[in-house]
Motif scaffolding. Sequence first.
Motif, mmCIF file in Angstrom:
data_model
loop_
_atom_site.group_PDB
_atom_site.id
_atom_site.type_symbol
_atom_site.label_atom_id
_atom_site.label_comp_id
_atom_site.label_asym_id
_atom_site.label_seq_id
_atom_site.Cartn_x
_atom_site.Cartn_y
_atom_site.Cartn_z
ATOM 1 N N GLY A 98 42.042 -8.056 -5.941
ATOM 2 C CA GLY A 98 42.505 -8.479 -7.260
ATOM 3 C C GLY A 98 42.601 -9.990 -7.341
ATOM 4 N N HIS A 99 43.215 -10.605 -6.321
ATOM 5 C CA HIS A 99 43.323 -12.071 -6.286
ATOM 6 C C HIS A 99 41.948 -12.718 -6.272
ATOM 7 N N ILE A 100 41.054 -12.204 -5.441
ATOM 8 C CA ILE A 100 39.731 -12.823 -5.297
ATOM 9 C C ILE A 100 38.949 -12.732 -6.610
ATOM 10 N N GLU A 101 38.923 -11.537 -7.216
ATOM 11 C CA GLU A 101 38.119 -11.366 -8.436
ATOM 12 C C GLU A 101 38.696 -12.166 -9.601
ATOM 13 N N MET A 102 40.044 -12.277 -9.655
ATOM 14 C CA MET A 102 40.641 -13.077 -10.725
ATOM 15 C C MET A 102 40.288 -14.546 -10.502
ATOM 16 N N GLY A 103 40.345 -14.997 -9.252
ATOM 17 C CA GLY A 103 39.980 -16.375 -8.926
ATOM 18 C C GLY A 103 38.531 -16.659 -9.291
ATOM 19 N N ARG A 104 37.646 -15.719 -9.001
ATOM 20 C CA ARG A 104 36.219 -15.909 -9.327
ATOM 21 C C ARG A 104 36.009 -15.935 -10.833
ATOM 22 N N LEU A 105 36.754 -15.087 -11.551
ATOM 23 C CA LEU A 105 36.616 -15.051 -13.011
ATOM 24 C C LEU A 105 37.057 -16.377 -13.633
ATOM 25 N N ILE A 106 38.220 -16.863 -13.213
ATOM 26 C CA ILE A 106 38.802 -18.040 -13.853
ATOM 27 C C ILE A 106 38.053 -19.320 -13.475
ATOM 28 N N THR A 107 37.695 -19.447 -12.179
ATOM 29 C CA THR A 107 37.083 -20.708 -11.725
ATOM 30 C C THR A 107 35.564 -20.691 -11.823
ATOM 31 N N ARG A 108 34.990 -19.487 -11.988
ATOM 32 C CA ARG A 108 33.534 -19.319 -11.990
ATOM 33 C C ARG A 108 32.902 -19.706 -10.653
ATOM 34 N N ALA A 109 33.710 -19.708 -9.600
ATOM 35 C CA ALA A 109 33.143 -19.925 -8.264
ATOM 36 C C ALA A 109 32.202 -18.763 -7.974
ATOM 37 N N ASN A 110 31.040 -19.063 -7.419
ATOM 38 C CA ASN A 110 30.034 -18.029 -7.258
ATOM 39 C C ASN A 110 30.235 -17.204 -5.994
ATOM 40 N N ASN A 111 30.185 -17.879 -4.852
ATOM 41 C CA ASN A 111 30.330 -17.160 -3.583
ATOM 42 C C ASN A 111 31.206 -17.980 -2.639
ATOM 43 N N PRO A 112 32.491 -18.090 -2.964
ATOM 44 C CA PRO A 112 33.335 -18.995 -2.187
ATOM 45 C C PRO A 112 33.858 -18.378 -0.886
ATOM 46 N N THR A 113 34.184 -19.248 0.070
ATOM 47 C CA THR A 113 35.044 -18.859 1.184
ATOM 48 C C THR A 113 36.456 -18.842 0.602
ATOM 49 N N VAL A 114 37.170 -17.742 0.817
ATOM 50 C CA VAL A 114 38.462 -17.560 0.148
ATOM 51 C C VAL A 114 39.605 -17.739 1.133
ATOM 52 N N LEU A 115 40.561 -18.562 0.764
ATOM 53 C CA LEU A 115 41.807 -18.614 1.517
ATOM 54 C C LEU A 115 42.856 -17.887 0.697
ATOM 55 N N TYR A 116 43.322 -16.776 1.248
ATOM 56 C CA TYR A 116 44.307 -15.939 0.540
ATOM 57 C C TYR A 116 45.662 -16.129 1.224
ATOM 58 N N VAL A 117 46.547 -16.821 0.527
ATOM 59 C CA VAL A 117 47.843 -17.173 1.120
ATOM 60 C C VAL A 117 48.978 -16.717 0.202
ATOM 61 N N SER A 118 49.858 -15.851 0.733
ATOM 62 C CA SER A 118 50.965 -15.369 -0.084
ATOM 63 C C SER A 118 52.145 -15.033 0.819
ATOM 64 N N GLY A 119 53.145 -14.387 0.214
ATOM 65 C CA GLY A 119 54.339 -14.035 0.981
ATOM 66 C C GLY A 119 54.085 -12.935 1.995
ATOM 67 N N GLY A 120 53.032 -12.157 1.773
ATOM 68 C CA GLY A 120 52.761 -11.040 2.668
ATOM 69 C C GLY A 120 51.447 -11.150 3.410
ATOM 70 N N ASN A 121 50.597 -12.090 3.008
ATOM 71 C CA ASN A 121 49.253 -12.159 3.575
ATOM 72 C C ASN A 121 48.789 -13.590 3.841
ATOM 73 N N THR A 122 48.007 -13.737 4.892
ATOM 74 C CA THR A 122 47.326 -14.999 5.159
ATOM 75 C C THR A 122 45.968 -14.636 5.744
ATOM 76 N N GLN A 123 44.899 -14.826 4.963
ATOM 77 C CA GLN A 123 43.569 -14.449 5.432
ATOM 78 C C GLN A 123 42.531 -15.456 4.957
ATOM 79 N N VAL A 124 41.532 -15.704 5.816
ATOM 80 C CA VAL A 124 40.350 -16.443 5.385
ATOM 81 C C VAL A 124 39.231 -15.418 5.261
#
Lengths: 333, 131
Positions: free
Chosen positions: A111-137
């Motif tokens: 959900g985070h990744i697809e919303m980020g891609r929608l809003i920023t129009r990034a095509n194929n980014p390396t994603v850093l997902y950082v939150s209270g429960g998760n930390t992933q590259v």
Amino acid sequence: MTVVIGFEGSANKIGVGIIRDGEVLSNPRRTYITPPGQGFLPSDTARHHRAVVLTVLKEALDQAGLQPADIDCVAYTKPGMGAPLVTVALVARTVAQLWGKPLLGVNHCIGHIEMGRLITRANNPTVLYVSGGNTQVIAYSERRYRIFGETIDIAVGNCLDRFARVLKQISNDPSPGYNIEQMAKGSQYVELPYTVKGMDVSFSGILSYIEEAAHRLLTSDQCTAEDLCFSLQWQETLFSMLVEITERAMAHCGSQEVLIVGGVGNLRLQEMMAVMCEERGAKLFATDEFCIDNGAMIAQAGWEMFRSGQVTELEDSWVTQYRTDEVEVTWRP
Amino acid sequence: MHHFISFFSSSGDGGDSSPATQTYGQSQCPVILILHVYGSRVKCLHSVKIVFLEVPFPTSREAEIALRSLSPDREPRKGGITKELVLSENILSVRWSADEARILRVSVNSFLDHLSLVVETMEMFGPPVSL
């Protein structure tokens, strides 16, 4: 036109969002705020969500100006904290049946990744997902969002939240991380452990260290709370570790785009990531408004999944824990 | 809701069994709960506790929706408790059996919370569309 309603409630936010072909029609949300020095417990959080979920759902429909008949699919989030998730899933299952619409379980991180891609129009980014429960590259390859590096113990947001509890004066409104960022105006650098392990990071040792050091240094006036916020968040510590593993993943994938998603994606982290990107000739994408958990991001990932033919049968809709890379990405080439 | 739970707890291990009836939730809510509690001794060392709950809905369609919303999530605890949901016309019946009253109480309590949310959702966003 495809309209998807998304339910989010995996942590202390409860949100319902409606997306119509990339357009956010509504996205109301409530946050369960605990007193300073306290975290949010699953049963209390579930009680909070239970009390407001139907009001938030009503708001989402009213603000979008839609009737249930206009909706094509009901998406809900998982994984996350069990009790709050069940609260949200129960409402999603019930309205899906009342309205005669298909149900769809959406991976929270996707959900985070697809919303980020929608809003920023990034095509194929390396994603850093950082939150209270998760930390992933994460990087996309061959129909999976593959995890290149992650925390081996607690999430970076959890480290910041628990550090905020040590200082006690830091408010949980809107979030401890935001208030640490505001307080990080110190100038004296307190040296902290730096724990990058290959592609992975570890935060629990830093937390234990700063918990012990905070007590010792603050009581003897050797540093201020502002210095500690500064050292933890800024110079060479949590955020540097994240930038380092992100850069390594980019080098590995030959990627020239970075997307930061999740509730820890604050301005300072974006600033540090931007420096690294500039040095590599890469582009940084970040969303401010949609970084924090919300219903629209579940609707957006749900929209992609639904359009590519995925649905979740009611019998299979039980709340479960599963990883980002377990989902087959059927909507990307 | 807590009325039922304390009623259950006080029944203990004895052989008594009696039904309780109460209008459920807010006054506009049409649902009536009928709760039976049995505590019976099985063998000499082992006691099993059973709770039986009947929830009538306005129509069988709504009873079915409630059943399908409430049944996917498994009991968080492995072993020590079973919960069975059965549909008969417009009545949703639930039968628990557990080794310990404590485990049973948690499960019944959480089920009643979930049930009240589902019923409230139906009131606000129903009635169900015709299929």
